[in-house]
Write a protein that holds these residues in place. Structure first.
Motif, short mmCIF file in Angstrom:
data_model
loop_
_atom_site.label_atom_id
_atom_site.label_comp_id
_atom_site.label_asym_id
_atom_site.label_seq_id
_atom_site.Cartn_x
_atom_site.Cartn_y
_atom_site.Cartn_z
N LYS A 198 7.78 4.53 6.81
CA LYS A 198 9.10 4.32 7.43
C LYS A 198 9.53 2.86 7.29
N LYS A 199 8.59 1.96 7.53
CA LYS A 199 8.89 0.53 7.38
C LYS A 199 9.28 0.22 5.93
N HIS A 200 8.57 0.84 4.99
CA HIS A 200 8.86 0.65 3.57
C HIS A 200 10.28 1.14 3.24
N GLY A 219 0.78 -1.24 0.00
CA GLY A 219 0.00 0.00 0.00
C GLY A 219 0.81 1.28 0.00
N VAL A 220 2.14 1.19 -0.22
CA VAL A 220 2.96 2.40 -0.23
C VAL A 220 3.34 2.73 -1.67
N ASP A 277 8.62 8.90 -8.82
CA ASP A 277 8.36 7.97 -7.73
C ASP A 277 9.61 7.83 -6.87
N LEU A 278 9.53 6.97 -5.84
CA LEU A 278 10.64 6.82 -4.89
C LEU A 278 11.89 6.27 -5.58
#
Length: 595
Positions: free
Chosen positions: A440-442, A310-311, A379-380
């Motif tokens: 943060k977990k991602h 979901g990230v 994107d990231l």
């Protein structure tokens, strides 16, 4: 994110300005002809260097030729990469490649000539011609190769064998890019369609395990079917490496590959041994992956599945650039402001357009500036790619600014340090400011997977190369069964007992193009380890590290790579930086386990 159907739609400030190299095509044509003329002039020195003055004259003309040819080639290459469908641009590149062959042939006599001299004779030439001081260090360094350079006639024979020796690599390239047909997968409508590499990259990360499994089986299908052909091709490449090392009087193919960077065999072996001695956190990560995915058995097609769902972050290019600049504050004001100027000066070609070369790269051009190619997707991943390539660009910029042409280019051995330092600083900045626990977990998971791919996987590949070349040197057979056995054993060592092997796992060697560029992949690992070491101290505010690191970026090839890194506090002849990186990885795994 906006999609562009042509380069004309892209804002001007997001496109390269190639007039920084040549203001017109006619200027390129003039330099192209000048290259051909200078090449003919260079040939006349064959057999006619008999004094310090003529030696200087040759070297000076050779450097001028190299400078002009580099501009000719780079302009053609960059033009072609902007639109690979542009036949005119491709014809320029073809002509530049043709000129490259002529340039190489015209100078092929020089190294055998130089190494036919006694060192005292060279010293005499340098003493009688003061202008040779500029070239002196490189000339003396060339004498390291004296035991490995053949006679002029033998060198000509080896040169003529070049195309034949590259045949295994070219053959694998044709198999892997042109001829390969992957298996079928199920499309959204329930029908069967052939898998493509682009589809595989997405499907192997799909949250649906059945989609991943189907893609995995389809991807490996042609490699298992062609196992004997590919094994024969790889075996030929390895045997060529071993034979050439023997012909040039090196103890082994590995030591031949290490020689140019003056890297000792112990550095390579230390990398493998110390990594394997500290492999437990990698095994622990796979245990966590199995638990988070909630599967009875962890399979290879589960290793790229997202552990945080979901990230999906949208980061427009302008925002990404500002984020990167903020993350790189530990590198100081000059670094930040110089990097900020690259965006305004059109050093970066940002957008994906039809026909544009895929991926990303930096090309530093001495006397001009860096050129960075992106295919930014807002994107990231694109943010990290931006930080990575701008690390390369700043390394090129600083080296070209502070070094003369002869020592401005830096070795591949150190190339990934600057790019990875930027990525590490970026991930720490993002983690520090992030308040959403899921994101943060991602980010932590992203860091772990980057670590895994750039360090552990490359070290495993490095040991595979070492073992298979040793088998060839001993005259042992190399075939699909042997490659399967070596690869499967190493995969087990690095991944641990949590992973259950599918039949395809052992064929992993058959799809790796880097194995046709011998003993290259270990440099990714040493670069990553060095970057982790440097970035950790920069984040701690160590001003001495900042000073030595910026000096490193300005050093080009003014010293051997190992020595340049030692000046930053990274000693790759010891276990310490490797253990430090492993400790960081262990901390990340533990942090992720608690999130």
């Amino acid at each position: 994110m906006k999609h562009y159907n042509s380069r004309e739609e892209v804002p001007t400030h997001e496109k390269w300005d190639l007039t920084d190299i040549y203001s017109s095509l006619s200027d390129w044509e003039k330099d192209y002809q000048h290259v051909l003329d200078m090449t003919e002039q260079l040939k006349k020195y064959d057999g006619n260097i008999q004094s310090g003055a003529t030696l200087y004259d040759y070297l000076s003309r050779s450097e001028n030729l190299s400078k002009t040819f580099n501009l000719v080639y780079v302009y053609a290459m960059l033009s072609g990469d902007l639109d690979t469908r542009d036949h005119h641009a491709q014809s320029l590149l073809d002509r530049a490649k043709h000129a490259s062959v002529k340039v190489s042939a015209a100078s092929s006599f020089f190294m055998p000539f130089l190494l036919s001299l006694e060192e005292e004779q060279l010293k005499k030439y340098i003493e009688e011609e003061s202008r040779l001081d500029y070239f002196a260090e490189d000339l003396y360094d060339s004498f390291r190769y004296k035991p490995h350079v053949l006679s002029k006639e033998e060198e000509q024979i080896v040169s003529r064998l070049g195309e034949a020796m590259s045949s295994p690599s070219n053959t694998f390239g044709m198999i892997n890019n042109a001829d390969i047909i992957f298996g079928d997968v199920t499309d959204d409508d329930g029908g069967k369609v052939p898998l493509t590499r682009g589809m595989y990259a997405k499907r192997i990360e799909d949250e649906d395990r059945s989609v991943r499994q189907e893609a995995y089986k389809a991807y490996y299908k042609p490699y298992t079917e062609m196992k004997n052909t590919i094994a024969s091709t790889l075996a030929a490449a390895i045997k060529n490496n071993v034979a050439m090392a023997d012909i040039r009087h090196y103890p082994s193919a590995l030591e031949k590959s290490l020689f140019a960077d003056n890297v000792s065999l112990s550095v390579y072996e230390n990398l493998i041994e110390t990594t394997k001695a500290n492999i437990e956190p990698m095994h622990r990560y796979n245990q966590i992956r199995k638990e988070r995915l909630n599967v009875d058995e962890l399979r290879q097609y589960d290793l790229s599945a997202p552990l945080v769902s979901g990230v999906k972050l949208e980061i427009p290019y302008d925002e990404a650039y500002e984020t990167m600049l903020l993350a790189l504050r530990p590198l100081g004001d000059d670094y930040q402001e110089t990097l900020r100027s690259f965006k305004d000066k059109r050093y970066i070609d940002v957008r994906e357009t039809p026909g544009k070369r895929s991926g990303a790269y930096n090309l530093g051009v001495h006397g001009v500036h860096p050129f960075v190619l992106l295919n930014h997707q807002d994107d990231l991943d694109s943010l990290f790619t931006l930080a990575h390539e701008m690390g390369h660009a700043m390394h090129s910029y600083y080296s070209n600014k502070h070094q003369p042409r002869i020592s401005a280019g830096y070795s591949i051995f150190v190339a990934e340090v600057a790019s990875t330092v930027n990525e590490v600083l970026l991930i720490h900045y993002l983690l520090e400011k992030e308040t959403d626990p899921t994101i943060k977990k991602h980010l932590v998971n992203h860091f772990i997977d980057q670590f895994k791919g750039t360090l552990f996987t490359q070290v495993m590949f490095a040991e595979f190369e070492k073992r298979t070349h040793e088998l060839a040197q001993k005259g042992q057979p190399l075939n699909a069964e042997v490659f399967n056995s070596v690869y499967e054993e190493l995969f087990q060592e690095f991944q641990g007992d949590t992973l259950v092997f599918d039949p395809e796992v052992k064929f992993g060697w058959s799809r790796i193009p880097h194995f046709y560029r011998p003993f290259y992949v270990y440099k990714y690992a040493t670069g990553y380890i060095s970057a982790i070491h440097i970035a950790t101290r920069l984040l701690a505010g160590d001003q001495e590290t900042l000073k030595t690191y910026l000096t490193f970026l300005k050093s080009g090839s003014s010293d051997y790579p190992i020595e340049l890194l030692k000046k930053t506090g990274v000693d790759l002849t010891s276990e310490e930086p490797i253990k430090s990186a492993m400790k960081k990885f262990s901390e990340l795994v533990e942090e992720f386990s608690k999130l």
